[in-house]
Design an enzyme around this catalytic site. Structure first.
Site, PDB file in Angstrom:
ATOM      1  NE  ARG A  38      19.839   9.423 -21.861  1.00 24.32           N
ATOM      2  CZ  ARG A  38      19.249  10.512 -21.420  1.00 24.32           C
ATOM      3  NH1 ARG A  38      18.671  10.506 -20.270  1.00 24.32           N
ATOM      4  NH2 ARG A  38      19.266  11.606 -22.119  1.00 24.32           N
ATOM      5  N   GLY A  43      29.372   4.043 -22.448  1.00 20.37           N
ATOM      6  CA  GLY A  43      29.267   2.667 -22.943  1.00 20.37           C
ATOM      7  C   GLY A  43      28.562   2.600 -24.288  1.00 20.37           C
ATOM      8  CB  CYS A  44      25.472   4.195 -25.519  1.00 24.44           C
ATOM      9  SG  CYS A  44      24.403   3.510 -24.227  1.00 24.44           S
ATOM     10  CB  THR A  45      29.953   6.791 -27.071  1.00 25.34           C
ATOM     11  OG1 THR A  45      28.919   7.736 -26.773  1.00 25.34           O
ATOM     12  CG2 THR A  45      30.902   7.374 -28.106  1.00 25.34           C
ATOM     13  CB  ALA A  48      27.524   3.714 -31.387  1.00 23.58           C
TER      14      ALA A  48
END
Length: 151
Positions: A38, A43-45, A48
């Site tokens: 998401r 974690g995704c931030t 990225a």
């Protein structure tokens, strides 16, 4: 399933600016196709930001980075602007590509069974063949792991 040596499934999805990208558009260069759960989650931030900050190193090895999640183009646009992302993140709200690459998995969250995108990546060669499948990705170390495999 072992993905290495198989042809990467082609697809067409829109990025954070509404521009369409097909995997076949990138024939002749390597692609790092990474799937994440998401936009704008911890974690995704981190993942990225790592791709953003080390994109020049990946490009020096001829690698184009493409991120994919089930979020919408609008969500991606906000996330990309907030994090100053310098590569396409592709919207797959219909779950076509996450199913092609078999990264949509049932998980237990707070006692409930939910379908979620597993954090996985695929390094694809210039001819569209999967060189490496990363099934267990640690967001902070993943870019270095890819760079180590490229050298």
């Amino acid at each position: 399933m072992s993905w290495e040596g198989k042809s990467a499934p082609d697809f067409t999805l829109q990025d954070q600016e509404g521009k369409e990208h097909s995997l076949s558009d990138y024939q002749g260069q390597k692609v790092l196709l990474y799937f994440y759960p998401r936009d704008d989650t911890p974690g995704c931030t981190i993942e990225a930001q790592q791709f953003r900050d080390r994109l020049d190193e990946l490009r020096s090895h001829g690698v184009q980075v493409l991120g994919v999640s089930r979020d919408t183009v609008r969500s991606h646009e906000k996330f990309a602007r907030k994090e100053s992302l310098n590569f396409p993140i592709l919207a797959d709200p219909e779950e076509v590509v996450v199913n092609q690459y078999e990264v949509l998995r049932q998980k237990n969250m707070y006692g409930k069974q939910v379908m979620s995108v597993n954090r996985e990546s695929f390094l694809i060669d210039e001819k569209g063949v999967i060189l490496r499948h990363y099934g267990k990705v640690k967001p902070a170390q993943h870019v270095q792991e890819i760079l180590d495999d490229l050298t």
